[in-house]
Motif scaffolding. Sequence first.
Motif, short mmCIF file in Angstrom:
data_model
loop_
_atom_site.label_atom_id
_atom_site.label_comp_id
_atom_site.label_asym_id
_atom_site.label_seq_id
_atom_site.Cartn_x
_atom_site.Cartn_y
_atom_site.Cartn_z
N GLY A 33 17.01 6.95 70.85
CA GLY A 33 16.64 6.61 69.59
C GLY A 33 17.84 6.53 68.74
N GLY A 34 17.48 6.30 67.26
CA GLY A 34 18.60 6.06 66.41
C GLY A 34 19.68 7.18 66.30
N TRP A 35 19.20 8.28 66.21
CA TRP A 35 20.38 9.31 65.90
C TRP A 35 21.36 9.40 67.37
N ASP A 36 20.78 9.29 68.60
CA ASP A 36 21.56 9.16 69.83
C ASP A 36 22.27 7.90 69.74
N GLN A 37 21.71 7.00 69.29
CA GLN A 37 22.70 5.54 69.33
C GLN A 37 23.89 5.83 68.47
N THR A 38 23.62 6.32 67.26
CA THR A 38 24.75 6.92 66.33
C THR A 38 25.83 7.60 66.70
N ALA A 39 25.23 8.74 67.55
CA ALA A 39 26.14 9.77 67.95
C ALA A 39 27.12 8.81 68.96
N ARG A 40 26.56 8.11 69.77
CA ARG A 40 27.08 7.57 71.02
C ARG A 40 28.18 6.41 70.40
N SER A 41 27.68 5.88 69.30
CA SER A 41 28.68 4.86 68.74
C SER A 41 29.81 5.55 68.23
N LEU A 42 29.66 6.65 67.23
CA LEU A 42 30.59 7.50 66.93
C LEU A 42 31.72 7.97 68.08
N TRP A 146 -0.58 4.76 64.84
CA TRP A 146 0.78 4.45 64.63
C TRP A 146 1.88 5.40 65.51
N GLY A 147 2.74 4.54 66.33
CA GLY A 147 3.63 5.27 67.19
C GLY A 147 4.69 5.22 66.36
N GLY A 148 5.44 6.49 66.19
CA GLY A 148 6.70 6.41 65.64
C GLY A 148 7.60 7.62 65.97
N GLY A 149 8.57 8.07 65.08
CA GLY A 149 9.52 9.30 65.23
C GLY A 149 8.72 10.68 64.83
N GLY A 180 11.53 10.94 70.77
CA GLY A 180 12.72 9.93 70.98
C GLY A 180 12.15 8.57 70.85
N GLY A 181 13.23 7.59 70.31
CA GLY A 181 12.74 6.08 70.27
C GLY A 181 12.18 5.62 71.84
N GLY A 182 12.89 6.02 72.89
CA GLY A 182 12.49 5.44 74.19
C GLY A 182 11.01 5.89 74.46
N ILE A 197 6.33 1.84 64.60
CA ILE A 197 7.14 1.86 63.20
C ILE A 197 8.40 2.41 63.70
N SER A 198 9.55 1.80 63.21
CA SER A 198 10.85 2.70 63.46
C SER A 198 11.81 1.82 62.92
N SER A 199 13.15 2.02 62.85
CA SER A 199 14.30 1.25 62.58
C SER A 199 14.20 0.06 63.21
N TYR A 200 14.64 -1.10 62.56
CA TYR A 200 14.58 -2.48 63.08
C TYR A 200 15.47 -2.38 64.38
N SER A 201 16.54 -1.93 64.54
CA SER A 201 17.51 -2.03 65.69
C SER A 201 17.14 -1.44 66.92
N GLU A 202 15.79 -0.54 67.12
CA GLU A 202 15.10 0.02 68.00
C GLU A 202 14.33 -0.98 68.72
N PHE A 203 13.92 -1.89 67.76
CA PHE A 203 12.69 -3.00 68.35
C PHE A 203 13.68 -4.35 68.61
#
Length: 314
Positions: A33-42, A146-149, A180-182, A197-203
């Motif tokens: 998901g987005g938080w996981d992506q953010t943490a790993r990018s950091l 609707w599937g989302g977070g 989770g986004g996955g 529905i989610s942040s665009y980057s996840e799709f």
Amino acid sequence: MKHTFIATLLAAVIALPAYAADYTIIAPAAPGGGWDQTARSLQTVLQQEGISKSVQVQNVPGAGGSIGLAQFSSQSAGNPNALIVGGYVMVGALLTNKSVVTLKDVTPIARLTGEYEAIVVPAASDIKTLADLVTKLKADPGAVSWGGGSAGGTDHIAVGLIAKASGVDPTKINYVAFSGGGEALAAILGGQVTAGISSYSEFESQVKAGTLRLLGVSSDARIAGVDAPTFKEAGTDVSIQNWRMVAAAPGLTDEEVASIAADFDKLHKSAAWQETLKTKGWADTYLAGDEFKAQLEKDVSATEGILKDIGLVQ
């Protein structure tokens, strides 16, 4: 000779790069998901830029970040090496879950990124446009899933706002929350929900691969490089932005907070971070210090009002 050796040794020590303390970053959600992506990018950029020699990421999923936040605030108090990522999703989830732990129980460092919501359907769906989806929603709100977070997060709020803007009772929406986004992506691709529905980057990768159809994005104006109308263009008067932040543990000294803040200021200014933002499609909404704390208080208050309006909080 002795003095010369000591002087040489001191010079060598001074010449070594000055690394900050090793960090452990809590991603309060499942991998993907987005938080996981953010943490790993950091993690990548902090190490790549030599800001921190070693950065570990730990996933603590559940309840829109509430579980991870509670664990972090209690177990990491006074630890300047501990960090947690979060964001607008967490603000809503804490209110919805009536969490006894809030963002007042951590030390906000900086808002890092902003991202807009996107609505997708499987490529084989008979829903071709956002207007098609809204038509189905008006006809039978419960029949459209609707599937989302997590419940109360940005995705849930956005669906509630779409319902409200479409003249549908927001309390009637059929929202399926995933931790989770996955997990959410698998449900969307598998046709277990009507729309995702989610942040665009996840799709993004699935949209480009043609397995998902992008119906619209929640920005006020079209996003460069994204071939989709805004919700407003598609006839639904809704715009909303997700944002993500990093926070430190409670109980730190002013000096410790200043040191962490300086590390993230370096990260924000680095070419590697700016390239990460570009690659991920994240907007640079960096805000730090007292300005961020003040904005966070406003966001919490505004979110509580929105959640009451759409029936998620009493």
